[in-house]
Write an enzyme that holds these catalytic residues in place. Sequence first.
Site, short mmCIF file in Angstrom:
data_model
loop_
_atom_site.label_atom_id
_atom_site.label_comp_id
_atom_site.label_asym_id
_atom_site.label_seq_id
_atom_site.Cartn_x
_atom_site.Cartn_y
_atom_site.Cartn_z
N THR A 180 47.34 39.74 33.47
CA THR A 180 47.19 41.16 33.12
C THR A 180 48.58 41.78 32.98
OG1 THR A 180 45.10 41.46 34.22
CG2 THR A 180 46.55 43.34 34.26
N ARG A 194 31.66 41.86 33.46
CA ARG A 194 32.40 42.02 34.72
C ARG A 194 33.65 42.89 34.49
NH1 ARG A 194 37.92 40.95 36.09
NH2 ARG A 194 38.04 40.79 38.34
N ASP A 254 39.78 45.60 38.71
CA ASP A 254 40.48 46.79 39.19
C ASP A 254 41.22 47.55 38.09
OD1 ASP A 254 42.14 44.36 39.06
OD2 ASP A 254 43.77 45.74 39.57
#
Length: 291
Positions: free
Chosen positions: A154, A182, A185
């Site tokens: 990420t 899904r 965070d």
Amino acid sequence: MTWAIVVHGGAKEIVPEQEDANRRGCLEAISAGQAILAQGGSAVDAVEAAIQVLESDPAFNAGYGSDLNAAGEVEMDAALMDGSNLAIGAVAAIQGVRHPISVARRMLGEPPTLLVGEGARRFAAAHGAELCDPGELISPRQDGSAERPHEHDTVGCVALDSSGRIAAGTSTGGLDGTHPGRVGDSPLPGCGFYADDQVGGVAFSGDGECIARVLLAARVMQALERNQAPQAAADTSLAHLERVGGEAGAIVLDRLGRVGWAHNSSHFAVAWVTDVMAAPSVRLRQDEEID
Ligand code: ASP
């Protein structure tokens, strides 16, 4: 200090063959953000520009080159927060857009803070974001992705501009092979990111469920409010992960433009520059020699 910017390319293992790509990608992203900040541009613009570079680079799990879910599809999450007014724009499980961060940016002025799936894509289409066929985001490195190590690459960015505004952004293809739909965070404020001009800003990478369960971004902000230095705030937030396990990395800026970063993964590609530095710094591990 008048401006500062820090980016990361994920809390993950970086094998020697990927070191150059990670360093180069982070430095290109910094350069895009720096060009805006050095001319008096806004932190929001700088974060969007830096993350767009990382989203276009298949070395990172964001935009083009995103990890595939269990259905073999790319679903992406991204968020952008403007610390001057606490506006948040976020998208989750969005498909078929080139730059999820720019869809998040377009949501900054809108009432919803988070749109998901088809609704997010419709918003992107209606607001002029660059669309693409979802399959065009699958890079060659995703071929045979079953053999790829489980990674958290990420991307994230935090910037302070010369007007004292702070912005934070994240963008991710999520985790490899997860259930369709899904969401981790990265698009959740207080979990994967936060920004407040009066305090500072933070962006995370790592195991999203673990980061969310212990509210890591909120913990960083609370530590900064208690006048902890950014490095101490990053370090102490990660200690909370011990309760639930998992890996993470954090980049932190305070309102003075001081930089901190920490990770419990083997590597964490990070680059940063401020107006008082002669050139950007880039590192792949906290214990790497400073360049
Ligand atoms: N934090 C991201 C997620 O859980 C994954 C990552 O950092 O690569 O979706």
